[in-house]
Design a protein around this motif. Sequence first.
Motif: not given
Length: 361
Positions: A173-191
């Motif tokens: 279900l984490i795939e649902r939140d790729i929109d948020i996670l990709s934004d955060m990943a671009a700023q090195n805020l998530v893994r």
Amino acid sequence: MTQSDRYVPPEQRRGRGALSRDTGRFERHRRVDVADGWDIEEEMPALRTEVTEERPRSLINYVSSPDLSFDRTINPYRGCEHGCIYCFARPTHAWLGLSPGLDFETRLVARPDAADVLERELRARRYQIAPVAIGTNTDPYQPIERDRQIMRACLEVLRAFRHPVMIATKGTLIERDIDILSDMAAQNLVRVGITITTLDAELNRRMEPRVPSPTRRLATIRRLTDAGIPVRVMLSPVVPGLTDSEIEPILSAARDAGARAATWAMLRLPLEVAPLWEAWLDEHYPDRKSRVMSKLREMHGGKVYDAQFFKRVRGEGAYAALIAQRFTKARRRLGLDGDLQPLDCGLFQRPPRAGDQLSLF
């Protein structure tokens, strides 16, 4: 198999991990199911998932364990419908007066105000920024999240505050939140860490009854990495005599799916988890029980579990050293021996609220 007083027949617990709903360790009295005295046979209904709500006063849980790489966690839910029989978080349900067995996976607690509480805590002047871990106790992407969306609401708060987060999950279900996670990943805020315990679909179904299949989780790794989100594969737990032969195949499959790093942990059986695990072995793998349990005792000084820091996660002794050596060699050969980039804590800021006075600078 020795059945507990609260053993539940297979037809009632289909799709569940534990075999019983034994009383938790804090209860003064045991609850025992008995016939009501009527000579009428009744077909008992299958166990259904029940959800209650909790309004927490605080959400961020601070931890000081020296063998953890983080000092704070968030749990959107108590209990976990995934039903992994080995889950070391099961004993936490005893604090609620519930069974760490079937109650843990069928009587869940949702925290609908979690995002609001999190925002309040992040706005506090005394708050000191550091990465927060989610999924270290119960899975934030268990089935209940599909409707409740508490995890997504918390991610929206973290993104607004530019707060770094580490997520561990088995849930696709984490795939649902790729929109948020990709934004955060671009700023090195998530893994993200995706747990894969076995590639054997039948073993997965028995040991982790409501977790997506290994193949499906590998596909999730690919989807996340394709979206620019850094992912590590987590072999957790390695089960002696059941999954220890799969270390190299799992790492290879995860690397091919796009994982950048890997970690591992040995099977842990704290408190009520040990008898639940042994009963599960009796039902599903009685021929392997002796080997599994003897290896665990070998790693923990004759006990099935040792809670000492730096020993509880990987054990010690010849067998533990062999597993560590195999993992290290395979990880190095596959290029998974690096670590993911440290998350950026320097971007943290408290976003303005409606009515706040704006700064002149």
